[in-house]
Scaffold this motif. Structure first.
Motif, PDB file in Angstrom:
ATOM      1  N   UNK A  96      24.789  10.108 -36.856  1.00 37.15           N
ATOM      2  CA  UNK A  96      23.516   9.578 -37.356  1.00 37.15           C
ATOM      3  C   UNK A  96      22.678  10.692 -37.973  1.00 37.15           C
ATOM      4  N   UNK A  97      22.714  11.849 -37.316  1.00 41.46           N
ATOM      5  CA  UNK A  97      21.959  12.998 -37.823  1.00 41.46           C
ATOM      6  C   UNK A  97      22.439  13.346 -39.237  1.00 41.46           C
ATOM      7  N   UNK A  98      23.767  13.318 -39.424  1.00 36.81           N
ATOM      8  CA  UNK A  98      24.331  13.660 -40.730  1.00 36.81           C
ATOM      9  C   UNK A  98      23.887  12.652 -41.785  1.00 36.81           C
ATOM     10  N   UNK A  99      24.032  11.356 -41.501  1.00 32.26           N
ATOM     11  CA  UNK A  99      23.769  10.337 -42.514  1.00 32.26           C
ATOM     12  C   UNK A  99      22.292  10.066 -42.718  1.00 32.26           C
ATOM     13  N   UNK A 100      21.478  10.207 -41.654  1.00 30.40           N
ATOM     14  CA  UNK A 100      20.071   9.811 -41.775  1.00 30.40           C
ATOM     15  C   UNK A 100      19.126  10.978 -41.986  1.00 30.40           C
ATOM     16  N   UNK A 101      19.557  12.179 -41.609  1.00 28.49           N
ATOM     17  CA  UNK A 101      18.652  13.325 -41.758  1.00 28.49           C
ATOM     18  C   UNK A 101      19.211  14.361 -42.730  1.00 28.49           C
ATOM     19  N   UNK A 102      20.419  14.856 -42.409  1.00 30.31           N
ATOM     20  CA  UNK A 102      20.920  16.005 -43.162  1.00 30.31           C
ATOM     21  C   UNK A 102      21.258  15.666 -44.607  1.00 30.31           C
ATOM     22  N   UNK A 103      22.076  14.640 -44.818  1.00 31.77           N
ATOM     23  CA  UNK A 103      22.466  14.306 -46.200  1.00 31.77           C
ATOM     24  C   UNK A 103      21.259  13.904 -47.063  1.00 31.77           C
ATOM     25  N   UNK A 104      20.345  13.037 -46.551  1.00 26.51           N
ATOM     26  CA  UNK A 104      19.177  12.723 -47.403  1.00 26.51           C
ATOM     27  C   UNK A 104      18.345  13.952 -47.752  1.00 26.51           C
ATOM     28  N   UNK A 105      18.176  14.864 -46.786  1.00 20.71           N
ATOM     29  CA  UNK A 105      17.360  16.050 -47.079  1.00 20.71           C
ATOM     30  C   UNK A 105      18.089  17.005 -48.021  1.00 20.71           C
ATOM     31  N   UNK A 106      19.412  16.966 -47.981  1.00 20.45           N
ATOM     32  CA  UNK A 106      20.176  17.856 -48.872  1.00 20.45           C
ATOM     33  C   UNK A 106      20.347  17.248 -50.257  1.00 20.45           C
ATOM     34  N   UNK A 141      13.489  19.335 -38.473  1.00 23.44           N
ATOM     35  CA  UNK A 141      13.968  17.995 -38.823  1.00 23.44           C
ATOM     36  C   UNK A 141      15.148  17.619 -37.929  1.00 23.44           C
ATOM     37  N   UNK A 142      16.050  18.600 -37.705  1.00 17.43           N
ATOM     38  CA  UNK A 142      17.203  18.348 -36.844  1.00 17.43           C
ATOM     39  C   UNK A 142      16.753  18.059 -35.422  1.00 17.43           C
ATOM     40  N   UNK A 143      15.771  18.860 -34.948  1.00 16.01           N
ATOM     41  CA  UNK A 143      15.272  18.676 -33.585  1.00 16.01           C
ATOM     42  C   UNK A 143      14.627  17.308 -33.423  1.00 16.01           C
ATOM     43  N   UNK A 146      14.977  11.961 -31.130  1.00 16.56           N
ATOM     44  CA  UNK A 146      14.940  10.494 -31.230  1.00 16.56           C
ATOM     45  C   UNK A 146      16.221   9.865 -30.702  1.00 16.56           C
ATOM     46  N   UNK A 147      17.122  10.700 -30.221  1.00 13.29           N
ATOM     47  CA  UNK A 147      18.358  10.185 -29.630  1.00 13.29           C
ATOM     48  C   UNK A 147      19.463   9.932 -30.622  1.00 13.29           C
ATOM     49  N   UNK A 148      19.418  10.587 -31.812  1.00  9.78           N
ATOM     50  CA  UNK A 148      20.472  10.375 -32.794  1.00  9.78           C
ATOM     51  C   UNK A 148      21.756  11.071 -32.380  1.00  9.78           C
ATOM     52  N   UNK A 149      22.888  10.412 -32.689  1.00  7.32           N
ATOM     53  CA  UNK A 149      24.170  11.075 -32.487  1.00  7.32           C
ATOM     54  C   UNK A 149      24.389  12.044 -33.653  1.00  7.32           C
TER      55      UNK A 149
END
Lengths: 244, 252
Positions: free
Chosen positions: A152-162, A139-141, A146-149
């Protein structure tokens, strides 16, 4: 029919009120529904105080826990520091913590909320931390691809998945706090402890209030638990989709 | 009078609260007269009496709770049955207020050391049971299969493979139980058992200093239990597991 029943009940009540030792509460029977119904107003403010204690301390614990979790997410050396510190606080029995704060914050609701927040902090931080640590590499990869900073990775990927694990922590914290907050009475804050202790044990072990206070506490815990199960479902709709 | 107010009193507030703690520490070490009557209170001998009672109740309850919950949780976890019950008991345990349990006990069963010990034991059981179950279930099935393949009996699989690997989770449950037990035995003082709660709930007799002194000693007792249990966990955890986790931390 109903009218006769009411008059009959009224007569019974008048007769019972006449001689204290023959009423349900006079005999201190296990549970007197009539006493609770007659005095229902007395229970409103302890319940509201209890709700304030629980909501304020869960919210405060949650906010601080999330800040700590995000802070330690990028700096792994902070994790054992935070887990150690919050763990020591968690080890101190609530009733002792309430009174250790006494010289600093005095008696009252604030003291109780601070102590309860510290417990919530530990539970929610642990869960948030493990939620953030268990994000699948893929998911991180994908996000990075997709070019996330990082932000963005924290707010759009990591926090929602956690989120499911974070909410699981909030659930545990909330249910425990409903129970522990009954002790807030000893810190000079109200809450359901008032019914259990001041109006129960201290009032000649008045059984009705002890039973009803316990019932209120457990019902409140179950209600919060149910509510948070619903939140959990809405917050992680992809999980539900997988389950279907 | 006037010169004591304003910024000066703000400065004085800091030594004032240190003063309360100082007074509390003084209460622990030296005897004085009680607030109402002229009874002697405080001092090491009284603290020790209360502490000894609370320790006796707590240790007995922790041992009893472990003796009941651990074998049950381990067996259920090994067999993989009763997951719903094991988890539900853990959740229910969290929702039961200590104060309600003690108050109900006073109202319907009675007071005294035996009753309090039973109530305190009951609150120690859920976390141990649930964690023992979860710990056993979390053990890698491959490791269990390998052990069976080597010809181990079920009892050997439990004793030599599953239990050692489940130690961190099981001990987590025991540590939670220990916190619950010390907290609840403190409140045992409202059920006629003279624990440190006697000081904490007895402001009228012991004054604020006595209350805080009680809180300090209870907190220290809980921390001491925690340290001992952490040491037990360290000795029981297999060396391989420690190394594996350390390796995982380095590579992460």
């Amino acid at each position: 029919m109903l009218a006769t029943l009411t008059t009959l009940l009224a007569q019974v009540q008048i007769r019972e009120a006449g001689s204290g030792a023959t009423t349900c509460q006079g005999k201190n029977e296990a549970f007197c529904p009539s006493y609770v119904i007659d005095n229902i107003d007395d229970y409103v403010s302890p319940v509201l105080e209890h709700l304030v204690l629980v909501l304020a301390s869960v919210l405060a614990g949650f906010l601080v826990a999330m800040v700590l979790a995000v802070l330690s997410h990028g700096r792994r050396w902070l994790i054992p520091v935070f887990i150690g510190t919050t763990g020591v606080l968690y080890t101190i029995p609530s009733i002792a913590l309430f009174l250790l704060l006494l010289p600093i914050t005095g008696r009252g609701t604030e003291t109780a909320i601070i102590a309860l927040s510290l417990y919530n902090l530990q539970i929610i931080y642990r869960n948030a931390n493990s939620g953030l640590a268990n994000i699948p590499r893929s998911a991180l990869d994908s996000g990075t691809g997709m070019g996330m900073t990082k932000r963005q990775l924290l707010w759009k990927v990591e926090l929602p998945l956690a989120l499911p694990e974070i909410i699981a922590g909030v659930r545990i914290a909330t249910v425990s706090t409903v129970a522990i907050a009954t002790l807030a009475i000893f810190a000079g804050a109200g809450g359901l402890g008032e019914i259990l202790y001041n109006e129960g044990v201290q009032r000649g072990v008045f059984k009705t209030n002890i039973v009803f206070g316990s019932l209120l506490a457990v019902s409140l815990a179950i209600a919060f638990d149910g509510l948070l199960i619903l939140v959990q479902r809405f917050a992680a709709p992809w999980r539900r989709a997988r389950a279907l | 009078m006037a010169e004591g107010e304003g910024p000066v009193s703000a400065v004085l507030a800091i030594p004032a609260f240190l003063g309360s703690f100082g007074g509390a520490i003084d209460f622990i070490f030296s005897q004085r007269e009680s607030v109402q009557a002229g009874e002697p209170i405080g001092g090491l001998s009284q603290i020790w009496d209360l502490l000894a009672t609370q320790m006796a109740v707590s240790i007995l309850a922790l041992v009893l709770a472990t003796a009941i919950a651990l074998p049950l949780g381990v067996w259920l976890g090994h067999r993989g049955v009763g997951e719903f019950a094991a988890v539900a008991i853990g959740n229910a345990g969290r929702a039961i207020p200590e104060l309600a349990l003690i108050a109900l006990m006073v109202a319907f069963i009675g007071t005294g050391v035996l009753n309090v010990t039973i109530a305190v034991t009951i609150l120690g059981i859920p976390p141990i049971l649930t964690n023992a179950f979860v710990g056993m279930r979390q053990v890698d099935r491959g490791a269990v299969d390998a052990a069976r393949g080597m010809g181990m009996t079920e009892l050997e699989v439990i004793r030599r493979v599953e239990l050692p690997l489940a130690v961190p989770t099981i001990m987590g449950g025991v540590r939670t139980a220990s916190v619950n037990i010390i907290a609840t035995s403190t409140i045992g003082s409202i059920a006629g058992v003279k624990t440190l709660g006697d000081l904490i709930l007895g402001q009228a007799t012991y004054g604020t200093e006595g209350v805080i002194a009680g809180a300090i000693v209870v907190a220290l007792l809980a921390l001491a239990f925690e340290l001992i249990l952490a040491a037990v966990q360290k000795t029981l955890t297999p060396r391989g597991l420690v190394l594996q986790r350390a390796a995982a931390r380095v590579s992460a």
